[in-house]
Scaffold this motif. Structure first.
Motif, PDB file in Angstrom:
ATOM      1  N   LYS A   1      19.902   1.371 -11.817  1.00  8.18           N
ATOM      2  CA  LYS A   1      19.990   1.139 -10.342  1.00  8.18           C
ATOM      3  C   LYS A   1      19.197   2.353  -9.836  1.00  8.18           C
ATOM      4  CE  LYS A   1      22.202  -2.892 -10.065  1.00  8.18           C
ATOM      5  NZ  LYS A   1      21.600  -4.216  -9.524  1.00  8.18           N
ATOM      6  N   GLY A   2      18.756   2.237  -8.488  1.00  3.87           N
ATOM      7  CA  GLY A   2      18.252   3.561  -7.730  1.00  3.87           C
ATOM      8  C   GLY A   2      17.088   4.042  -7.826  1.00  3.87           C
ATOM      9  N   ALA A   3      16.201   3.556  -8.741  1.00  2.00           N
ATOM     10  CA  ALA A   3      14.911   3.826  -9.013  1.00  2.00           C
ATOM     11  C   ALA A   3      14.047   2.872  -9.374  1.00  2.00           C
ATOM     12  CB  ALA A   3      14.813   4.828  -9.894  1.00  2.00           C
ATOM     13  N   ILE A   4      12.911   3.117  -9.176  1.00  4.44           N
ATOM     14  CA  ILE A   4      11.957   1.874  -9.538  1.00  4.44           C
ATOM     15  C   ILE A   4      11.021   2.304 -10.787  1.00  4.44           C
ATOM     16  CG2 ILE A   4       9.619   0.681  -8.806  1.00  4.44           C
ATOM     17  CD1 ILE A   4      10.348   0.920  -5.871  1.00  4.44           C
ATOM     18  N   LYS A   5      11.520   1.757 -11.706  1.00  3.06           N
ATOM     19  CA  LYS A   5      11.191   1.920 -13.351  1.00  3.06           C
ATOM     20  C   LYS A   5      11.100   0.978 -13.979  1.00  3.06           C
ATOM     21  CE  LYS A   5      12.858   6.717 -13.249  1.00  3.06           C
ATOM     22  NZ  LYS A   5      14.217   7.634 -13.960  1.00  3.06           N
ATOM     23  N   ILE A   6      10.336   0.802 -15.011  1.00  2.00           N
ATOM     24  CA  ILE A   6      10.153  -0.295 -16.041  1.00  2.00           C
ATOM     25  C   ILE A   6      11.772  -0.271 -16.707  1.00  2.00           C
ATOM     26  CG2 ILE A   6       9.063  -1.138 -17.976  1.00  2.00           C
ATOM     27  CD1 ILE A   6       6.403   0.052 -17.059  1.00  2.00           C
ATOM     28  N   GLY A   7      12.097  -1.574 -16.926  1.00  2.00           N
ATOM     29  CA  GLY A   7      13.465  -2.132 -17.374  1.00  2.00           C
ATOM     30  C   GLY A   7      14.405  -1.779 -16.302  1.00  2.00           C
ATOM     31  N   TYR A   8      14.219  -1.454 -15.098  1.00  2.00           N
ATOM     32  CA  TYR A   8      15.380  -1.268 -14.240  1.00  2.00           C
ATOM     33  C   TYR A   8      15.548  -2.837 -13.581  1.00  2.00           C
ATOM     34  CZ  TYR A   8      16.568   3.756 -14.411  1.00  2.00           C
ATOM     35  OH  TYR A   8      16.750   4.881 -14.738  1.00  2.00           O
ATOM     36  N   ASP A   9      16.701  -2.866 -12.760  1.00  2.00           N
ATOM     37  CA  ASP A   9      16.813  -4.037 -11.967  1.00  2.00           C
ATOM     38  C   ASP A   9      15.730  -4.019 -10.928  1.00  2.00           C
ATOM     39  OD1 ASP A   9      18.911  -4.714 -13.362  1.00  2.00           O
ATOM     40  OD2 ASP A   9      20.564  -4.357 -11.971  1.00  2.00           O
ATOM     41  N   ALA A  10      15.155  -5.229 -10.522  1.00  2.00           N
ATOM     42  CA  ALA A  10      14.245  -5.256  -9.581  1.00  2.00           C
ATOM     43  C   ALA A  10      14.596  -5.233  -8.189  1.00  2.00           C
ATOM     44  CB  ALA A  10      13.119  -6.416  -9.752  1.00  2.00           C
ATOM     45  N   ASP A  11      15.325  -4.191  -7.807  1.00  2.35           N
ATOM     46  CA  ASP A  11      16.181  -4.071  -6.367  1.00  2.35           C
ATOM     47  C   ASP A  11      15.173  -3.045  -5.475  1.00  2.35           C
ATOM     48  OD1 ASP A  11      18.200  -5.346  -7.690  1.00  2.35           O
ATOM     49  OD2 ASP A  11      19.596  -3.514  -7.841  1.00  2.35           O
TER      50      ASP A  11
ATOM     51  N   LYS B   1       0.921  -1.080  -0.048  1.00  6.97           N
ATOM     52  CA  LYS B   1       0.062   0.145   0.031  1.00  6.97           C
ATOM     53  C   LYS B   1       0.535   1.304   0.009  1.00  6.97           C
ATOM     54  CE  LYS B   1      -4.177  -1.876   2.175  1.00  6.97           C
ATOM     55  NZ  LYS B   1      -3.772  -3.231   2.136  1.00  6.97           N
ATOM     56  N   ARG B   2       2.159   1.192   0.329  1.00  5.86           N
ATOM     57  CA  ARG B   2       3.123   2.201   0.118  1.00  5.86           C
ATOM     58  C   ARG B   2       4.146   1.932  -0.567  1.00  5.86           C
ATOM     59  NH1 ARG B   2       4.406   4.587   6.090  1.00  5.86           N
ATOM     60  NH2 ARG B   2       4.936   2.271   6.581  1.00  5.86           N
ATOM     61  N   VAL B   3       4.194   2.308  -1.962  1.00  2.00           N
ATOM     62  CA  VAL B   3       5.429   2.146  -2.774  1.00  2.00           C
ATOM     63  C   VAL B   3       5.835   3.432  -3.228  1.00  2.00           C
ATOM     64  CG1 VAL B   3       6.124   0.975  -4.982  1.00  2.00           C
ATOM     65  CG2 VAL B   3       4.414  -0.192  -3.633  1.00  2.00           C
ATOM     66  N   PHE B   4       7.199   3.673  -3.281  1.00  2.00           N
ATOM     67  CA  PHE B   4       7.892   4.805  -3.482  1.00  2.00           C
ATOM     68  C   PHE B   4       8.248   4.668  -4.989  1.00  2.00           C
ATOM     69  CE2 PHE B   4      11.026   7.873  -4.663  1.00  2.00           C
ATOM     70  CZ  PHE B   4      10.575   9.309  -3.910  1.00  2.00           C
ATOM     71  N   VAL B   5       7.238   5.453  -5.744  1.00  2.00           N
ATOM     72  CA  VAL B   5       7.542   5.486  -7.356  1.00  2.00           C
ATOM     73  C   VAL B   5       7.226   6.848  -8.007  1.00  2.00           C
ATOM     74  CG1 VAL B   5       5.154   4.763  -7.809  1.00  2.00           C
ATOM     75  CG2 VAL B   5       6.853   4.104  -9.390  1.00  2.00           C
TER      76      VAL B   5
ATOM     77  N   VAL C   1       5.658  -5.704 -11.351  1.00  4.62           N
ATOM     78  CA  VAL C   1       5.837  -6.820 -11.996  1.00  4.62           C
ATOM     79  C   VAL C   1       7.002  -7.180 -12.034  1.00  4.62           C
ATOM     80  CG1 VAL C   1       4.714  -8.153 -13.687  1.00  4.62           C
ATOM     81  CG2 VAL C   1       3.321  -6.552 -12.624  1.00  4.62           C
ATOM     82  N   VAL C   2       7.533  -8.015 -11.885  1.00  4.34           N
ATOM     83  CA  VAL C   2       9.135  -8.624 -12.083  1.00  4.34           C
ATOM     84  C   VAL C   2       9.401  -9.944 -12.788  1.00  4.34           C
ATOM     85  CG1 VAL C   2      11.319  -9.067 -11.009  1.00  4.34           C
ATOM     86  CG2 VAL C   2       9.528  -7.328 -10.252  1.00  4.34           C
ATOM     87  N   GLN C   3      10.055 -10.036 -13.960  1.00  6.17           N
ATOM     88  CA  GLN C   3      10.368 -11.089 -14.434  1.00  6.17           C
ATOM     89  C   GLN C   3      11.959 -11.166 -15.007  1.00  6.17           C
ATOM     90  OE1 GLN C   3       8.143 -11.744 -18.353  1.00  6.17           O
ATOM     91  NE2 GLN C   3       8.728 -13.982 -18.166  1.00  6.17           N
ATOM     92  N   ASP C   4      12.554 -12.177 -14.653  1.00  3.91           N
ATOM     93  CA  ASP C   4      14.129 -12.224 -14.953  1.00  3.91           C
ATOM     94  C   ASP C   4      14.696 -11.285 -14.225  1.00  3.91           C
ATOM     95  OD1 ASP C   4      13.787 -14.791 -16.371  1.00  3.91           O
ATOM     96  OD2 ASP C   4      13.091 -13.582 -18.238  1.00  3.91           O
ATOM     97  N   GLY C   5      14.323 -10.962 -13.105  1.00  6.33           N
ATOM     98  CA  GLY C   5      14.987  -9.991 -12.427  1.00  6.33           C
ATOM     99  C   GLY C   5      15.065  -8.464 -12.680  1.00  6.33           C
ATOM    100  N   ILE C   6      13.809  -8.183 -13.654  1.00  3.84           N
ATOM    101  CA  ILE C   6      13.827  -6.682 -14.242  1.00  3.84           C
ATOM    102  C   ILE C   6      12.334  -6.374 -14.101  1.00  3.84           C
ATOM    103  CG2 ILE C   6      13.905  -5.353 -16.470  1.00  3.84           C
ATOM    104  CD1 ILE C   6      16.538  -6.381 -15.548  1.00  3.84           C
ATOM    105  N   ILE C   7      12.269  -5.023 -13.674  1.00  2.00           N
ATOM    106  CA  ILE C   7      10.821  -4.607 -13.671  1.00  2.00           C
ATOM    107  C   ILE C   7      10.200  -4.760 -15.031  1.00  2.00           C
ATOM    108  CG2 ILE C   7       9.509  -2.655 -12.894  1.00  2.00           C
ATOM    109  CD1 ILE C   7      11.767  -1.799 -10.844  1.00  2.00           C
ATOM    110  N   GLN C   8       9.108  -5.168 -15.292  1.00  3.76           N
ATOM    111  CA  GLN C   8       8.520  -5.401 -16.332  1.00  3.76           C
ATOM    112  C   GLN C   8       7.058  -4.589 -16.506  1.00  3.76           C
ATOM    113  OE1 GLN C   8       9.417  -7.172 -18.889  1.00  3.76           O
ATOM    114  NE2 GLN C   8      11.188  -7.940 -17.565  1.00  3.76           N
ATOM    115  N   ASN C   9       6.468  -4.342 -15.071  1.00 13.15           N
ATOM    116  CA  ASN C   9       5.333  -3.217 -15.248  1.00 13.15           C
ATOM    117  C   ASN C   9       4.972  -2.799 -13.821  1.00 13.15           C
ATOM    118  OD1 ASN C   9       3.197  -1.802 -16.026  1.00 13.15           O
ATOM    119  ND2 ASN C   9       1.748  -3.697 -16.164  1.00 13.15           N
TER     120      ASN C   9
END
Length: 483
Positions: free
Chosen positions: A378-388, A8-12, A22-30
């Motif tokens: 790295k360092g942000a939650i964006k599509i195409g970024y590593d799901a860190d 309920k609290r995601v910083f984006v 949504v994460v697939q193969d370690g990457i943010i897909q959506n």
């Protein structure tokens, strides 16, 4: 496998809201949010992890960590350093070129370091190279092999195998690096004779040590850094700024267009000279922790954007080197171990000063990733970024105890301190690696190499297969031993 991370609290995109990552193969897909989130159906995902009201934000990038392996692994090693990083919500560290043996000042030394770190890292790891007298012919080789940039000292580093550079050494290096997209990091202190004549009769007193590392030493060094930065237009970075009195020179250089960035450290923001007890050498570091008024000025500079990031400068050693029995500040090793507690240390001090979560992400995630040329993944939650991700509770508190510390040697000035902000889970490329005090997996961290060129000779030198993913700006190198 496709995973869904929900809170309920995601910083984006600069603010907090309910969302599903949504994460697939370690990457943010959506990133599902708004009305789409209200209609969310988890049945289409292989795995759904719901964190309720815990805060989910980008994993931290700590661009200033001394791992010390190979050669001084009794001080710290990749297993323990990256465990501690994961426990603190850090998903990427950039390892300094000292205090390992050999220091990372040649291509051969870089190879030894990478081989030493293989199969030992719980988070992703990149490497800084070093500039020392006479190694200018190694710089382009190290850069082509993947170091993120180079660090140098303008004063004795504390170890003889990483000597300080002179103006002449810098001129040689900067002529080679001019016109190349690279950053040079400076330990910005010089020996200007400021400590001459100071009393050293009471080495057990912190004030005695503080007199030996005056603000003038930083000011004079930073003047030199600004001069070289402007003269050569090579990106320069001042590590661990402690003296707020040097800020006017930094501000002026930036106004003149100097490609200059600056970091400070958690210990300068959390600790003050007036509160350090006699003989408490666990507080010793260089540059030193200064007075409360100086600390307040550093916080103001962060708020005003004059300091770009906050890092740990995790610099541990074995207990005997701290001389705790004698409490001799003049002879004890100077370095503070803190990589595990950076997020909580920062949040404990920042929240009461009006800093926001957006400030926290900017200073501990985004700008540190940018320094290491990782800002595209790295360092942000964006599509195409590593799901860190780090999932944490900003409202909860905890006490630092020895049994909760994951770095090798448990000496730290934060023992017994109450900190705000409890890390519940750390996720590296879509895989949870830490949860509620324990590691969940074997080491699966990858090496991050700055993609200039990646010589084919790495394959034979490491006796390994090499695979990589990423854009043409950055490759993530995975080294697997050939069977």
């Amino acid at each position: 496998m496709t995973s869904a991370f929900i809170s309920k609290r995601v910083f984006v995109e600069g603010h907090v809201e309910p969302a599903c990552i949504v994460v697939q193969d370690g990457i943010i897909q959506n990133i599902i949010r708004g009305e789409d989130f209200e209609r969310f159906d988890g049945n289409s995902f292989s795995q759904v992890i719901d964190f309720g009201t815990l805060l989910l934000m980008p994993g931290l990038v700590d661009s200033h960590v001394h791992v010390n392996e190979p050669g001084r692994s009794e001080w710290e090693g990749y297993i323990t350093a990256t465990k501690a990083a994961a426990a603190g919500g850090i998903t990427t560290i950039i390892d300094m070129p000292l205090n390992s043996i050999p220091s990372t000042t040649t291509l051969a030394a870089l190879e030894k370091k990478v081989l030493s770190a293989r199969d030992k890292c719980y988070v992703d790891v990149g490497f800084w190279g070093g500039i020392v007298p006479g190694n200018e012919d190694e710089l382009l080789q190290m850069l082509s092999a993947g170091v993120m940039g180079f660090k140098c000292f303008l004063i004795h580093s504390g170890v003889d195998d990483f000597p300080a550079v002179s103006r002449k050494d810098l001129e040689s290096a900067f002529k080679i690096l001019q016109g190349i997209s690279v950053v040079v990091l400076f330990h910005a202190e010089v020996d200007c004779g400021c400590a001459d004549g100071k009393s050293k009769d009471a080495p057990e007193k912190y004030a005695t040590f503080l007199e030996t590392r005056s603000e003038e030493m930083e000011i004079e060094a930073i003047k030199m850094v600004c001069e070289f930065c402007i003269m050569y237009s090579v990106q320069c970075h001042i590590v661990h700024l402690s003296a707020a009195s040097a800020l006017p020179y930094i501000i002026n250089a930036k106004k003149m267009g100097a490609p200059l960035t600056v970091e400070t450290c958690h210990h300068y923001l959390s600790l003050d000279a007036e509160s350090i007890p006699n003989k408490a050498t666990e507080f010793k570091c260089c540059p030193p922790i200064r007075e409360k008024v100086n600390q307040n000025a550093l916080w103001d500079a962060l708020k005003n954007g004059h300091i770009d990031m906050v890092v740990s400068d995790h610099s541990p050693c074995t207990p005997n080197l701290k001389l705790l029995e004698y409490g001799d500040f003049l002879k004890a090793w100077g370095g503070i171990a803190s990589v595990q507690f950076g997020l909580s240390l920062f949040w404990t001090g920042a929240e009461g000063r009006g800093f926001t979560l957006a400030d926290t992400v900017r200073l501990l995630c985004e700008n540190t990733a940018k320094l290491a040329n990782l800002e595209h993944r790295k360092g942000a939650i964006k599509i195409g970024y590593d799901a860190d991700f780090v999932i944490w509770d900003p409202e909860a508190s905890f006490k630092v105890t020895a049994d909760s510390i994951h770095h090798r040697n448990k000496i730290t000035p934060y023992l017994g301190k109450e900190l705000k902000g409890v890390v519940h889970m750390t996720v590296v490329r879509g895989s949870p690696v830490f949860e509620n005090g324990r590691l969940l997996t074997k080491p699966t961290g990858r090496f991050l190499l700055n993609e200039k060129t990646l010589p084919e000779t790495w394959k034979s030198r490491f006796n390994c297969s090499v695979s990589f993913t990423g854009s043409n700006q950055q490759r993530i190198l995975t080294i697997r031993r050939q069977v």
